[in-house]
Design an enzyme around this catalytic site. Sequence first.
Site, PDB file in Angstrom:
ATOM      1  N   MET A  32     -39.457  -1.938  24.818  1.00  0.00           N
ATOM      2  CA  MET A  32     -38.943  -1.434  26.102  1.00  0.00           C
ATOM      3  C   MET A  32     -38.531  -2.670  26.883  1.00  0.00           C
ATOM      4  O   MET A  32     -39.149  -3.053  27.884  1.00  0.00           O
ATOM      5  CB  MET A  32     -40.040  -0.629  26.818  1.00  0.00           C
ATOM      6  CG  MET A  32     -40.273   0.740  26.198  1.00  0.00           C
ATOM      7  SD  MET A  32     -41.857   1.468  26.665  1.00  0.00           S
ATOM      8  CE  MET A  32     -42.936   0.661  25.480  1.00  0.00           C
ATOM      9  N   GLY A  60     -51.905   7.219  22.931  1.00  0.00           N
ATOM     10  CA  GLY A  60     -52.512   6.066  23.593  1.00  0.00           C
ATOM     11  C   GLY A  60     -53.803   6.446  24.276  1.00  0.00           C
ATOM     12  O   GLY A  60     -54.894   6.251  23.728  1.00  0.00           O
ATOM     13  N   SER A  61     -53.671   7.055  25.447  1.00  0.00           N
ATOM     14  CA  SER A  61     -54.880   7.388  26.213  1.00  0.00           C
ATOM     15  C   SER A  61     -55.754   8.406  25.482  1.00  0.00           C
ATOM     16  O   SER A  61     -56.984   8.366  25.595  1.00  0.00           O
ATOM     17  CB  SER A  61     -54.504   7.893  27.606  1.00  0.00           C
ATOM     18  OG  SER A  61     -53.527   8.911  27.518  1.00  0.00           O
ATOM     19  N   SER A 105     -51.580   3.976  20.335  1.00  0.00           N
ATOM     20  CA  SER A 105     -50.887   2.945  21.114  1.00  0.00           C
ATOM     21  C   SER A 105     -51.918   2.035  21.761  1.00  0.00           C
ATOM     22  O   SER A 105     -52.754   2.499  22.549  1.00  0.00           O
ATOM     23  CB  SER A 105     -50.035   3.576  22.209  1.00  0.00           C
ATOM     24  OG  SER A 105     -49.701   2.582  23.154  1.00  0.00           O
ATOM     25  N   ASP A 140     -43.676  10.218  21.407  1.00  0.00           N
ATOM     26  CA  ASP A 140     -44.442   9.233  22.166  1.00  0.00           C
ATOM     27  C   ASP A 140     -44.571   9.662  23.625  1.00  0.00           C
ATOM     28  O   ASP A 140     -43.575   9.721  24.349  1.00  0.00           O
ATOM     29  CB  ASP A 140     -43.720   7.873  22.066  1.00  0.00           C
ATOM     30  CG  ASP A 140     -44.478   6.736  22.745  1.00  0.00           C
ATOM     31  OD1 ASP A 140     -45.601   6.957  23.222  1.00  0.00           O
ATOM     32  OD2 ASP A 140     -43.921   5.618  22.759  1.00  0.00           O
ATOM     33  N   GLY A 141     -45.813   9.946  24.031  1.00  0.00           N
ATOM     34  CA  GLY A 141     -46.091  10.232  25.432  1.00  0.00           C
ATOM     35  C   GLY A 141     -46.808  11.549  25.649  1.00  0.00           C
ATOM     36  O   GLY A 141     -46.277  12.613  25.340  1.00  0.00           O
ATOM     37  N   GLY A 142     -48.032  11.466  26.131  1.00  0.00           N
ATOM     38  CA  GLY A 142     -48.775  12.670  26.498  1.00  0.00           C
ATOM     39  C   GLY A 142     -49.249  13.507  25.327  1.00  0.00           C
ATOM     40  O   GLY A 142     -49.536  14.701  25.487  1.00  0.00           O
ATOM     41  N   MET A 145     -39.125  10.013  23.303  1.00  0.00           N
ATOM     42  CA  MET A 145     -40.078   9.843  24.399  1.00  0.00           C
ATOM     43  C   MET A 145     -40.318  11.209  25.047  1.00  0.00           C
ATOM     44  O   MET A 145     -39.370  11.900  25.422  1.00  0.00           O
ATOM     45  CB  MET A 145     -39.526   8.904  25.476  1.00  0.00           C
ATOM     46  CG  MET A 145     -39.344   7.459  25.073  1.00  0.00           C
ATOM     47  SD  MET A 145     -40.818   6.645  24.452  1.00  0.00           S
ATOM     48  CE  MET A 145     -41.927   6.790  25.843  1.00  0.00           C
ATOM     49  N   MET A 189     -43.248  -4.196  26.935  1.00  0.00           N
ATOM     50  CA  MET A 189     -42.589  -3.894  28.221  1.00  0.00           C
ATOM     51  C   MET A 189     -42.292  -5.189  28.959  1.00  0.00           C
ATOM     52  O   MET A 189     -43.088  -6.131  28.916  1.00  0.00           O
ATOM     53  CB  MET A 189     -43.509  -3.029  29.077  1.00  0.00           C
ATOM     54  CG  MET A 189     -43.922  -1.735  28.404  1.00  0.00           C
ATOM     55  SD  MET A 189     -44.852  -0.715  29.541  1.00  0.00           S
ATOM     56  CE  MET A 189     -45.383   0.604  28.448  1.00  0.00           C
ATOM     57  N   GLY A 206     -42.987   3.384  30.292  1.00  0.00           N
ATOM     58  CA  GLY A 206     -43.519   2.402  31.229  1.00  0.00           C
ATOM     59  C   GLY A 206     -45.031   2.464  31.408  1.00  0.00           C
ATOM     60  O   GLY A 206     -45.659   1.459  31.700  1.00  0.00           O
ATOM     61  N   PHE A 207     -45.587   3.650  31.185  1.00  0.00           N
ATOM     62  CA  PHE A 207     -47.022   3.801  31.449  1.00  0.00           C
ATOM     63  C   PHE A 207     -47.672   4.762  30.463  1.00  0.00           C
ATOM     64  O   PHE A 207     -47.032   5.727  30.028  1.00  0.00           O
ATOM     65  CB  PHE A 207     -47.246   4.330  32.875  1.00  0.00           C
ATOM     66  CG  PHE A 207     -46.628   3.441  33.918  1.00  0.00           C
ATOM     67  CD1 PHE A 207     -47.301   2.313  34.371  1.00  0.00           C
ATOM     68  CD2 PHE A 207     -45.350   3.691  34.394  1.00  0.00           C
ATOM     69  CE1 PHE A 207     -46.713   1.453  35.310  1.00  0.00           C
ATOM     70  CE2 PHE A 207     -44.757   2.848  35.329  1.00  0.00           C
ATOM     71  CZ  PHE A 207     -45.435   1.725  35.782  1.00  0.00           C
ATOM     72  N   GLY A 208     -48.929   4.488  30.162  1.00  0.00           N
ATOM     73  CA  GLY A 208     -49.711   5.425  29.378  1.00  0.00           C
ATOM     74  C   GLY A 208     -50.269   6.498  30.305  1.00  0.00           C
ATOM     75  O   GLY A 208     -50.166   6.397  31.538  1.00  0.00           O
ATOM     76  N   GLY A 209     -50.836   7.520  29.708  1.00  0.00           N
ATOM     77  CA  GLY A 209     -51.568   8.520  30.487  1.00  0.00           C
ATOM     78  C   GLY A 209     -50.727   9.515  31.265  1.00  0.00           C
ATOM     79  O   GLY A 209     -51.243  10.195  32.151  1.00  0.00           O
ATOM     80  N   HIS A 241     -49.230   1.426  17.154  1.00  0.00           N
ATOM     81  CA  HIS A 241     -48.042   1.470  18.013  1.00  0.00           C
ATOM     82  C   HIS A 241     -48.171   0.366  19.064  1.00  0.00           C
ATOM     83  O   HIS A 241     -49.166   0.283  19.787  1.00  0.00           O
ATOM     84  CB  HIS A 241     -47.942   2.848  18.665  1.00  0.00           C
ATOM     85  CG  HIS A 241     -46.686   3.062  19.440  1.00  0.00           C
ATOM     86  ND1 HIS A 241     -45.465   3.297  18.836  1.00  0.00           N
ATOM     87  CD2 HIS A 241     -46.441   3.070  20.778  1.00  0.00           C
ATOM     88  CE1 HIS A 241     -44.529   3.458  19.772  1.00  0.00           C
ATOM     89  NE2 HIS A 241     -45.093   3.309  20.965  1.00  0.00           N
ATOM     90  N   ASP A 265     -46.515  -1.376  22.224  1.00  0.00           N
ATOM     91  CA  ASP A 265     -45.576  -1.136  23.327  1.00  0.00           C
ATOM     92  C   ASP A 265     -45.223  -2.423  24.061  1.00  0.00           C
ATOM     93  O   ASP A 265     -46.047  -2.975  24.791  1.00  0.00           O
ATOM     94  CB  ASP A 265     -46.211  -0.159  24.330  1.00  0.00           C
ATOM     95  CG  ASP A 265     -46.200   1.268  23.819  1.00  0.00           C
ATOM     96  OD1 ASP A 265     -45.130   1.745  23.421  1.00  0.00           O
ATOM     97  OD2 ASP A 265     -47.275   1.908  23.833  1.00  0.00           O
ATOM     98  N   HIS A 281     -42.454  -0.911  19.573  1.00  0.00           N
ATOM     99  CA  HIS A 281     -41.580  -0.128  20.457  1.00  0.00           C
ATOM    100  C   HIS A 281     -41.116  -1.051  21.579  1.00  0.00           C
ATOM    101  O   HIS A 281     -41.880  -1.380  22.483  1.00  0.00           O
ATOM    102  CB  HIS A 281     -42.392   1.071  20.998  1.00  0.00           C
ATOM    103  CG  HIS A 281     -41.681   1.875  22.034  1.00  0.00           C
ATOM    104  ND1 HIS A 281     -42.324   2.820  22.809  1.00  0.00           N
ATOM    105  CD2 HIS A 281     -40.387   1.889  22.437  1.00  0.00           C
ATOM    106  CE1 HIS A 281     -41.455   3.375  23.636  1.00  0.00           C
ATOM    107  NE2 HIS A 281     -40.282   2.816  23.440  1.00  0.00           N
TER     108      HIS A 281
HETATM  109  C1  DX5 Z   1     -45.105   4.677  27.272  1.00  0.00           C
HETATM  110  C2  DX5 Z   1     -45.423   4.147  25.893  1.00  0.00           C
HETATM  111  C3  DX5 Z   1     -46.385   4.961  25.134  1.00  0.00           C
HETATM  112  C4  DX5 Z   1     -47.756   5.089  25.750  1.00  0.00           C
HETATM  113  C5  DX5 Z   1     -48.247   6.454  25.414  1.00  0.00           C
HETATM  114  O1  DX5 Z   1     -44.028   3.960  27.780  1.00  0.00           O
HETATM  115  O2  DX5 Z   1     -44.248   4.031  25.122  1.00  0.00           O
HETATM  116  O3  DX5 Z   1     -46.486   4.511  23.794  1.00  0.00           O
HETATM  117  O4  DX5 Z   1     -48.685   4.174  25.299  1.00  0.00           O
HETATM  118  O5  DX5 Z   1     -49.434   6.660  26.077  1.00  0.00           O
HETATM  119  P1  DX5 Z   1     -50.085   8.098  26.181  1.00  0.00           P
HETATM  120  O6  DX5 Z   1     -50.367   8.559  24.788  1.00  0.00           O
HETATM  121  O7  DX5 Z   1     -51.300   7.849  26.992  1.00  0.00           O
HETATM  122  O8  DX5 Z   1     -49.083   8.983  26.863  1.00  0.00           O
HETATM  123 ZN    ZN Z   2     -44.435   3.596  22.937  1.00  0.00          ZN
END
Ligand code: DX5
Ligand code: ZN
Length: 232
Positions: free
Chosen positions: A70, A203-204, A10, A181-183, A139, A39, A144-147, A35, A37, A68
Site C-alpha cells: 500500500m 488480522g485482528s 496479517s 482482505d479486511g474484516g 479489499m 503502508m 490503511g487499518f486493521g480491525g 500477510h 501489509d 501487500h
Molecule cells: C488493511 C490491511 C489488512 C488488515 C486486515 O489495510 O490490508 O490486511 O491487516 O485486518 P483485519 O483482518 O483486522 O480487517
Molecule cells: Zn492487507
Amino acid sequence: MSKQYRIAPSILSADFAKLGQEVTDVIASGADMIHFDVMDNHYVPNLTFGPLVCESLRKVTDAIIDVHLMVKPVDRIIPDFIKAGANIITFHPEASEHIDRSLALIKEGGCKAGLVFNPATALHHLDYVMDKIDMILLMSVNPGFGGQKFIPTTLDKLREARARIDAYTAKTGREIWLEIDGGVNVSNIAEIARAGADTFVAGSAVYGAGKDSDPHRYDTIMGALRAELAKV
Ligand code: DX5
Ligand code: ZN
C-alpha cells in the site's frame, strides 16, 4: 469435495515487539501464509514496515510471505522485496503509473504477482494483464487499518472476480488465487468462501483472539476458522 482454502494472518495486528515469534506461532497453528501489509503514510494514511522486516522474517520461516504493497509509487520498492525473500507481491493499480511494467518487474524477480482492488475500484484493470497475474486481492475495507468492518458489497465483487478467474482457467489451465482482505472473522468466513474467495487474510481476528496468557489461542482461532470453511 472440499476446495483448498488458505488462511493468511496479517501481522499488522501482531505484537511487533515479538514479531518473529508471532509469525512462527501462527504457522505452527496451521496458517498457510503470512500477510505482510506495507503502508507508506502517502498512498494510505498509516505507516508500517518495509523490506528490512521482511528479510528478518524470512530467516525465521519458510512460509509463503504475501506482501501487500500500500505504497505509491511501487516500482522503486519491488526489487527490495524480491531480495528480502517475498513470495507474492501485490499492489494497487492506482499506485502504479504502468501496471503491466510493475507486474512484469515482480514476475521477472521470480515472485508471484497480483493486483489489489479497493472497495470502489473496478475490476477492468485485469482485462489485459491476466497472463501476468497469480493472485487477485479484493479489499473488503478501505486500506490503511486493521480491525474495520467487512463491506458487504464485496460479496458481489467476489462473485464477479470468481467468474473471471474460472473463465480464464477454463481457457488456459492456469490457476489464479482469489484473496479477500479486511474484516474477515469466524462469523463471515464461510459466506465469503461461498462467494468465491479461496485465500483469506485475517488480522485482528487471529492476532486479537483470546488472552495473551493462553498459549493455545492461535490454535483455537485457526481451528474455528477452518471449521467454518469445512462447512462450505
Ligand atoms: C488493511 C490491511 C489488512 C488488515 C486486515 O489495510 O490490508 O490486511 O491487516 O485486518 P483485519 O483482518 O483486522 O480487517
Ligand atoms: Zn492487507
